[in-house]
Write an enzyme that holds these catalytic residues in place. Structure first.
Site, PDB file in Angstrom:
ATOM      1  N   LYS A  51       0.866  -1.181   0.000  1.00 28.25           N
ATOM      2  CA  LYS A  51       0.000   0.000   0.000  1.00 28.25           C
ATOM      3  C   LYS A  51       0.894   1.218   0.000  1.00 28.25           C
ATOM      4  O   LYS A  51       2.049   1.158   0.423  1.00 28.25           O
ATOM      5  CB  LYS A  51      -0.881   0.010   1.256  1.00 28.25           C
ATOM      6  CG  LYS A  51      -2.161   0.794   1.111  1.00 28.25           C
ATOM      7  CD  LYS A  51      -3.140   0.018   0.248  1.00 28.25           C
ATOM      8  CE  LYS A  51      -4.553   0.469   0.355  1.00 28.25           C
ATOM      9  NZ  LYS A  51      -5.472  -0.610  -0.036  1.00 28.25           N
TER      10      LYS A  51
HETATM   11  N1  GLU Z   1      -7.026  -0.185  -3.269  1.00 26.33           N
HETATM   12  C1  GLU Z   1      -7.788  -1.350  -3.544  1.00 26.33           C
HETATM   13  C2  GLU Z   1      -7.812  -2.277  -2.335  1.00 26.33           C
HETATM   14  O1  GLU Z   1      -7.660  -1.856  -1.232  1.00 26.33           O
HETATM   15  C3  GLU Z   1      -7.348  -2.031  -4.822  1.00 26.33           C
HETATM   16  C4  GLU Z   1      -5.927  -2.521  -4.846  1.00 26.33           C
HETATM   17  C5  GLU Z   1      -5.500  -3.026  -6.212  1.00 26.33           C
HETATM   18  O2  GLU Z   1      -6.306  -3.092  -7.106  1.00 26.33           O
HETATM   19  O3  GLU Z   1      -4.303  -3.327  -6.327  1.00 26.33           O
HETATM   20  O4  GLU Z   1      -8.078  -3.450  -2.444  1.00 26.33           O
END
Ligand code: GLU
Length: 425
Positions: free
Chosen positions: A112
């Site tokens: 993240k």
């Molecule tokens: N931000 C989204 C999540 O928390 C998508 C992450 C992604 O598609 O890599 O799952």
């Protein structure tokens, strides 16, 4: 021996995710070495991001990218722009991504990132300059085989397009696979923008099936957050016949006792950006929305919005966590003790986004693109199968859906780590 955690991770969400991990690890009798490795991220990058404002001055903000675990494949996870972003929060969300990807059997790990800033007052050009400088600062930390960012709270497909362009400019050729959730015109996947919201709804349908119920006009819904996830879930549910009573954003909540006219809400948002002032509904606060008497509640905004006090006053029958970590640890305990609310946990409920991100990534690597119906159908298959597996496990082991999901995800990573062995030995 269990080491003391570094103060750098100190954050409410990290404590919450950590506690969930410890509880699941205990129930799994997780190998002690694996436990010690998984409770902290693999690595983290903190960058200062200077960017020029429209008035000519330069602002410097903090940016982060955290790699939690890549046993199963490249790191994967979103980038969020929010004033509360910090290292601990990003680390917690990276950890959730590891469990989420494992749970739905994606060959991806957990990451993240984010920038500590409220993007709302910034102009489009300011966001673009900040995004491009951030991308160049984390250039060595990401890569299409290493770590693939995607949108999250406060970011969107345009931000991904700027990230893709910046990364490609640095490397000298077009590298669309560096991010997912990008516009279709530059290699994005059909169905990605609505995938998270759709996945939430596919999980709700599975949950109703497990309870021998169906979705109809008696199915009432309240959704906190009317961004990418909340609005897509609302549209999908209304399309299936459910009545969406209330939705909200940072400015206000809106409520209609016969159900909102979502077409009107959508065109209002397009014109006015926020819900405030929407004429054909009563306005309510976000706290009131969470406590409405509805069948299904979808928190699709920020973390920790359902506190212990709110949990005691909930009047819904089901919660589908569109957001990551919307229920605090204490509230989770209250809800479990009440035994009258079925919770579809974040790692399952909002996994549709990363599942279609995975589809986008492999479509890009193969330069072969799928039809939207194929995307939706394949995502539905994966998420519904994951739901059924988790539900069965939770029934067999007599644990909550969250505990079942975490146990299955963590167990998969643990087995993969033990199979790969330890370096340097
Ligand atoms: N931000 C989204 C999540 O928390 C998508 C992450 C992604 O598609 O890599 O799952």
């Amino acid at each position: 021996m269990v080491e003391k955690l570094q103060a750098e991770w100190d954050n409410d969400l990290f404590t919450q995710v950590q506690q969930q991990f410890e509880n699941a690890a205990q129930k799994l009798s997780l190998d002690e070495n694996i436990f010690n490795r998984l409770r902290v991220p693999d690595k983290a990058l903190l960058v200062s991001v200077p960017f020029r404002l429209d008035d000519g001055s330069i602002r410097v903000v903090s940016g982060y990218r955290v790699h939690h675990n890549d046993t199963l494949g490249p790191y994967k996870g979103g980038i969020r722009y929010h004033e509360k972003v910090n290292l601990g929060e990003v680390a917690a969300l990276a950890m959730l991504m590891t469990w989420k990807c494992a749970l739905v059997n994606l060959p991806l790990g957990g990451a993240k990132g984010g920038i500590q800033i409220d993007p709302n007052p910034l102009s489009r050009n300011e966001i673009q300059r900040m995004t491009r400088r951030f991308t160049s600062e984390i250039n060595n930390f990401i890569g299409p085989d290493v770590d693939i960012p995607a949108p999250d709270m406060g970011t969107n497909e345009q931000v991904m397009a700027w990230m893709m362009d910046t990364y490609s400019q640095i490397h000298g050729y077009a590298i669309p696979e560096i991010v997912t959730g990008k516009p279709v015109i530059i290699g994005g996947s059909l169905g990605r923008s609505k995938a998270t919201g759709r996945g939430v709804v596919y999980c709700i349908l599975e949950a109703l099936k497990a309870m021998h119920q169906t979705l109809d006009t008696q199915t009432t819904v309240a959704i906190q957050g009317y961004g990418n996830v909340g609005s897509a879930a609302a549209e999908e549910l209304a399309g299936l016949g459910a009545r969406v009573f209330a939705v909200s954003d940072v400015t206000t909540g809106i409520y209609h006792e016969e159900g909102l006219d979502l077409n009107k809400v959508q065109s209002w948002i397009q014109k006015n950006r926020f819900l405030e002032g929407f004429p054909e509904a009563q306005s309510i606060s976000n706290e009131e929305l969470l406590q409405l008497q509805v069948k299904i509640l979808i928190p699709a905004a920020a973390e920790d919005v359902i506190t212990k006090e709110i949990a005691q006053n909930l009047k819904c029958e089901m919660i589908a966590e569109g957001a990551n970590g919307p229920i605090t640890l204490e509230a989770d305990k209250v809800i479990n003790d009440r035994e009258d609310i079925f919770v579809i946990p974040d790692v399952l409920a909002n996994a549709g986004g990363v599942i279609v991100s995975y589809f986008e990534w492999i479509q890009g690597l193969q330069n072969f693109f799928w039809k939207e119906v194929e995307v939706n159908q394949r995502m539905n298959e994966i998420i519904s199968h994951a739901f059924q597996t988790i539900y069965q496990f939770s029934q067999d082991k007599k644990v909550t859906m969250r505990m079942a999901a975490l146990m299955l995800g963590i167990d998969k990573i643990s087995r993969a780590m033990l199979t790969r062995g330890f370096f340097p030995g």
